[in-house]
Write a protein that holds these residues in place. Sequence first.
Motif, PDB file in Angstrom:
ATOM      1  N   ARG A   1      12.920   3.353   8.346  1.00 11.13           N
ATOM      2  CA  ARG A   1      14.131   2.661   7.900  1.00 11.13           C
ATOM      3  C   ARG A   1      14.398   1.466   8.809  1.00 11.13           C
ATOM      4  N   ARG A   2      14.815   0.365   8.202  1.00 13.10           N
ATOM      5  CA  ARG A   2      15.099  -0.853   8.948  1.00 13.10           C
ATOM      6  C   ARG A   2      16.607  -1.007   9.106  1.00 13.10           C
ATOM      7  N   ILE A   3      17.002  -1.555  10.273  1.00 10.60           N
ATOM      8  CA  ILE A   3      18.420  -1.777  10.500  1.00 10.60           C
ATOM      9  C   ILE A   3      18.883  -2.997   9.717  1.00 10.60           C
ATOM     10  N   THR A   4      20.104  -3.054   9.295  1.00  9.57           N
ATOM     11  CA  THR A   4      20.691  -4.190   8.589  1.00  9.57           C
ATOM     12  C   THR A   4      21.994  -4.562   9.273  1.00  9.57           C
ATOM     13  N   ALA A   5      22.527  -5.722   8.895  1.00 12.20           N
ATOM     14  CA  ALA A   5      23.777  -6.179   9.502  1.00 12.20           C
ATOM     15  C   ALA A   5      24.935  -5.260   9.157  1.00 12.20           C
TER      16      ALA A   5
ATOM     17  N   ARG B   1      17.437  -2.489  46.843  1.00 12.70           N
ATOM     18  CA  ARG B   1      16.832  -1.900  45.642  1.00 12.70           C
ATOM     19  C   ARG B   1      17.633  -0.721  45.113  1.00 12.70           C
ATOM     20  N   TYR B   2      18.430  -0.071  45.987  1.00 10.57           N
ATOM     21  CA  TYR B   2      19.235   1.062  45.535  1.00 10.57           C
ATOM     22  C   TYR B   2      20.495   0.548  44.838  1.00 10.57           C
ATOM     23  N   GLY B   3      20.695   0.979  43.631  1.00 12.94           N
ATOM     24  CA  GLY B   3      21.874   0.570  42.883  1.00 12.94           C
ATOM     25  C   GLY B   3      21.720  -0.773  42.187  1.00 12.94           C
ATOM     26  N   SER B   4      20.511  -1.365  42.185  1.00 15.73           N
ATOM     27  CA  SER B   4      20.268  -2.633  41.493  1.00 15.73           C
ATOM     28  C   SER B   4      19.400  -2.375  40.262  1.00 15.73           C
ATOM     29  N   SER B   5      19.827  -2.843  39.108  1.00 12.38           N
ATOM     30  CA  SER B   5      19.083  -2.593  37.874  1.00 12.38           C
ATOM     31  C   SER B   5      19.394  -3.679  36.843  1.00 12.38           C
ATOM     32  N   PHE B   6      18.518  -3.775  35.845  1.00 14.11           N
ATOM     33  CA  PHE B   6      18.661  -4.722  34.741  1.00 14.11           C
ATOM     34  C   PHE B   6      18.339  -3.963  33.460  1.00 14.11           C
ATOM     35  N   SER B   7      19.288  -3.946  32.504  1.00 12.92           N
ATOM     36  CA  SER B   7      19.124  -3.156  31.284  1.00 12.92           C
ATOM     37  C   SER B   7      19.575  -3.954  30.071  1.00 12.92           C
ATOM     38  N   GLY B   8      19.127  -3.499  28.905  1.00  9.83           N
ATOM     39  CA  GLY B   8      19.548  -4.144  27.668  1.00  9.83           C
ATOM     40  C   GLY B   8      19.056  -3.366  26.462  1.00  9.83           C
ATOM     41  N   PHE B   9      19.683  -3.632  25.315  1.00  7.60           N
ATOM     42  CA  PHE B   9      19.247  -2.965  24.082  1.00  7.60           C
ATOM     43  C   PHE B   9      19.700  -3.772  22.876  1.00  7.60           C
ATOM     44  N   LEU B  10      19.042  -3.501  21.753  1.00  9.72           N
ATOM     45  CA  LEU B  10      19.372  -4.138  20.492  1.00  9.72           C
ATOM     46  C   LEU B  10      20.488  -3.345  19.801  1.00  9.72           C
ATOM     47  N   ASN B  11      21.577  -4.028  19.440  1.00  9.32           N
ATOM     48  CA  ASN B  11      22.647  -3.375  18.714  1.00  9.32           C
ATOM     49  C   ASN B  11      22.326  -3.269  17.217  1.00  9.32           C
ATOM     50  N   TRP B  12      22.014  -4.426  16.622  1.00  8.69           N
ATOM     51  CA  TRP B  12      21.567  -4.438  15.233  1.00  8.69           C
ATOM     52  C   TRP B  12      20.822  -5.738  14.937  1.00  8.69           C
ATOM     53  N   ILE B  13      19.992  -5.670  13.888  1.00 14.71           N
ATOM     54  CA  ILE B  13      19.194  -6.817  13.474  1.00 14.71           C
ATOM     55  C   ILE B  13      20.020  -7.681  12.527  1.00 14.71           C
ATOM     56  N   LEU B  14      19.820  -8.984  12.631  1.00 13.84           N
ATOM     57  CA  LEU B  14      20.463  -9.943  11.726  1.00 13.84           C
ATOM     58  C   LEU B  14      19.450 -10.472  10.719  1.00 13.84           C
TER      59      LEU B  14
ATOM     60  N   SER C   1      20.096   2.888  10.324  1.00 16.88           N
ATOM     61  CA  SER C   1      19.187   3.197  11.423  1.00 16.88           C
ATOM     62  C   SER C   1      18.459   1.934  11.859  1.00 16.88           C
ATOM     63  N   SER C   2      17.820   1.996  13.042  1.00 15.49           N
ATOM     64  CA  SER C   2      17.200   0.788  13.594  1.00 15.49           C
ATOM     65  C   SER C   2      15.834   1.082  14.152  1.00 15.49           C
ATOM     66  N   ASN C   3      15.043   0.017  14.294  1.00 14.58           N
ATOM     67  CA  ASN C   3      13.870   0.076  15.153  1.00 14.58           C
ATOM     68  C   ASN C   3      14.403   0.097  16.583  1.00 14.58           C
ATOM     69  N   HIS C   4      13.985   1.022  17.384  1.00 14.08           N
ATOM     70  CA  HIS C   4      14.549   1.178  18.721  1.00 14.08           C
ATOM     71  C   HIS C   4      14.010   0.111  19.656  1.00 14.08           C
ATOM     72  N   VAL C   5      14.901  -0.660  20.248  1.00 15.13           N
ATOM     73  CA  VAL C   5      14.547  -1.677  21.236  1.00 15.13           C
ATOM     74  C   VAL C   5      15.539  -1.533  22.390  1.00 15.13           C
ATOM     75  N   ALA C   6      15.043  -1.091  23.553  1.00 16.72           N
ATOM     76  CA  ALA C   6      15.904  -0.896  24.717  1.00 16.72           C
ATOM     77  C   ALA C   6      15.038  -0.886  25.971  1.00 16.72           C
ATOM     78  N   PHE C   7      15.638  -1.291  27.077  1.00 14.67           N
ATOM     79  CA  PHE C   7      14.897  -1.281  28.334  1.00 14.67           C
ATOM     80  C   PHE C   7      15.870  -1.091  29.492  1.00 14.67           C
TER      81      PHE C   7
END
Length: 282
Positions: free
Chosen positions: A138-142, A269-282, A146-152
């Motif tokens: 299933r593809r995500i829509t505006a 390095r302790y407590g330092s991080s970079f994160s992100g994710f896709l909410n929805w596709i346009l 459901s979505s293709n999972h994109v997160a890091f």
Amino acid sequence: MAASWTCMFLCTLIHVCFGGKSSAQVSEIISSLDDDIIHELEQRLFVRLLERMEREERIACLKTIYLLEKNRLLENRLLDVEIRLALAEEKLGRLDDSVFETSNSVADGVFQDKNQTVLSTIDDGIINRTKKQNVPIRRITASGGSSNHVAFSAQLSTDTLELGLHHMIPFDVAITNEGGAFDTTLSVFTCPVNGIYTFMCAQTSLRNDYIQLEIVINGNSVAEMYAAGATSGSGHGYDQGFNSVIRRCNTGDRVWVRVHNHDGTALNRYGSSFSGFLNWIL
């Protein structure tokens, strides 16, 4: 009509040739001559004058004439060289513009091909996993769904020291990399699809030090974080900053974290991080 000094020479020559003529008669004779005859008379008069000069005077006069002619030829050659140089500089400028445009075209093509390859790899991986698990694709829509999972989520493997102006923070350990869009070598997230994304960053300063970072998209700052450990008192001397941003991004947009201007040179390095994710596709 010849110059006044030429007229004087002609008058002298005519007086020699037609002795006894009055000034009015001489002027009448000169006015009746055409330019070719005047030029011929000038040459003859010049030869007669040379014959009357001493040998040294003739040599000096001829040398002067030779140098004047040589100088005229050199000026003409210099003008010709300057014209050729200007034409060469113009051709070189056009060549530089052509090379620059070609380089940009090649770079854009390579970057687009890489993005397309990443996107195809992500899509193929998702499709293969869902087929193996017998899960409907299933593809995500505006409008939702459901979505293709994109997160890091990425962290530092060691404290980062000697940071400078706009240095990229090397988040080289991927805790989560769903979709494979985060590059731990470059510490850059490349958006695989058009959509609404959330990005977050936490930072911890070294003891009794400070640091200010920023999240950037394609080189443009979109969020800033600041942390400054106490330099006096009984505190532990560490501090943590955090910020997040929700942005619309296009396929191929690149997101990373860097030092804000020259604000700080080290990161814990302790407590330092970079994160992100896709909410929805346009």
